[in-house]
Design a protein around this motif. Sequence first.
Motif, PDB file in Angstrom:
ATOM      1  N   ALA A   1       1.059  -0.949   0.305  1.00  0.00           N
ATOM      2  CA  ALA A   1      -0.115  -0.012   0.149  1.00  0.00           C
ATOM      3  C   ALA A   1       1.319   1.284   0.319  1.00  0.00           C
ATOM      4  CB  ALA A   1      -0.844  -0.066   1.404  1.00  0.00           C
TER       5      ALA A   1
ATOM      6  N   GLU B   1       1.169   4.347  -2.845  1.00  0.00           N
ATOM      7  CA  GLU B   1       0.758   5.457  -2.761  1.00  0.00           C
ATOM      8  C   GLU B   1       1.855   6.827  -3.008  1.00  0.00           C
ATOM      9  OE1 GLU B   1      -0.533   9.084   0.969  1.00  0.00           O
ATOM     10  OE2 GLU B   1      -0.834   6.408   1.079  1.00  0.00           O
TER      11      GLU B   1
ATOM     12  N   GLN C   1      -0.185   5.724   5.478  1.00  0.00           N
ATOM     13  CA  GLN C   1      -0.824   4.277   5.692  1.00  0.00           C
ATOM     14  C   GLN C   1      -1.239   3.674   6.634  1.00  0.00           C
ATOM     15  OE1 GLN C   1      -2.387   2.367   2.846  1.00  0.00           O
ATOM     16  NE2 GLN C   1      -2.028   4.479   1.986  1.00  0.00           N
TER      17      GLN C   1
ATOM     18  N   SER D   1      -4.365   1.114   7.211  1.00  0.00           N
ATOM     19  CA  SER D   1      -4.223  -0.307   7.148  1.00  0.00           C
ATOM     20  C   SER D   1      -5.344  -0.673   8.173  1.00  0.00           C
ATOM     21  CB  SER D   1      -2.714  -0.636   7.277  1.00  0.00           C
ATOM     22  OG  SER D   1      -2.633  -0.783   9.169  1.00  0.00           O
TER      23      SER D   1
END
Length: 306
Positions: free
Chosen positions: A147, A151, A178, A182
């Motif tokens: 992730a 980003e 993140q 998450s």
Amino acid sequence: MYHFIVNPNARSGLGKSTWNLIEKELIRREVDYQAYETKYQKHATKIARKITETDGIHQLVVLGGDGTINEVINGIYDLDKVCLGYIPIGSSNDFARGFHLPKEPLEALGYILDTPSYAFMDVGYITYKENKKRRFAVSAGIGFDAAVCHEVVVSRLKKFFNKLGLGKLAYTGVAFSQIIKSRPTTMTITVDGIRHRYENVLFATVMNHPYEGGGFKFCPKADSTDGELDVIIAANISKLRFLTLLPLAFKGYHTFAKGIYLLKGKTVEIVSDCPLPVHTDGEPIFLQRELFATLEPKKLKVAQNK
């Protein structure tokens, strides 16, 4: 002949000016070379394939970041017939860290041209939905770290910090963002046939090199020449606790903490209870539940700094 695959947009345009510097040195040395500039995503894959599908041994030199390296190794037709050199100018440069390559472009060029030392690197690959396959040089991950990579690809922070010469800070900044977003999940991870089940997993990453994400030494003992993959799992650990461990990961000190698990083997199967982002060398593969990782039967010859 040396084939230079150049990403002119690496580190917000530094690739172009760096190539101009390198080319002047090649001309001064009267080196036989050909240059190819990438123009779009995965262009480096097409260039590498076109070069390496012909007969003979091919000298490839990549000027770019880990993403460009990833594209190139995915285009190599026969790993046995390539010698790979790398001049690092990306944001993370974890591939360069693994081989102790210098940051200064002309110095890095010297290791390629002047009687280089070589390592025979394992090349990993993952298979995922509908038997799709993608190679990786550094790492492949699912969950939080993927992730972050997703980003960073679109983040303005990356361009800003690149201009300051502090590209890895973009990864750090996005990582803090993140971790808040998450959602931990359950994963079953099978290494060389031995099944492990983890609850509340933030991420699982298969590593070929020690470093990922701009210098995080997630698997300090990973060795890209030992014929095995290393795996790090962060599970059953609070987000706050994980945030405190992130700075320690730059030195590899996080591995002693509760909730950090390390595995090692030739084959790794990861099954997540819910779809999560996936990456290979920081390049996004969107939302998968299952992936299988192993090594190519052939190794890749890479110029290194001992």
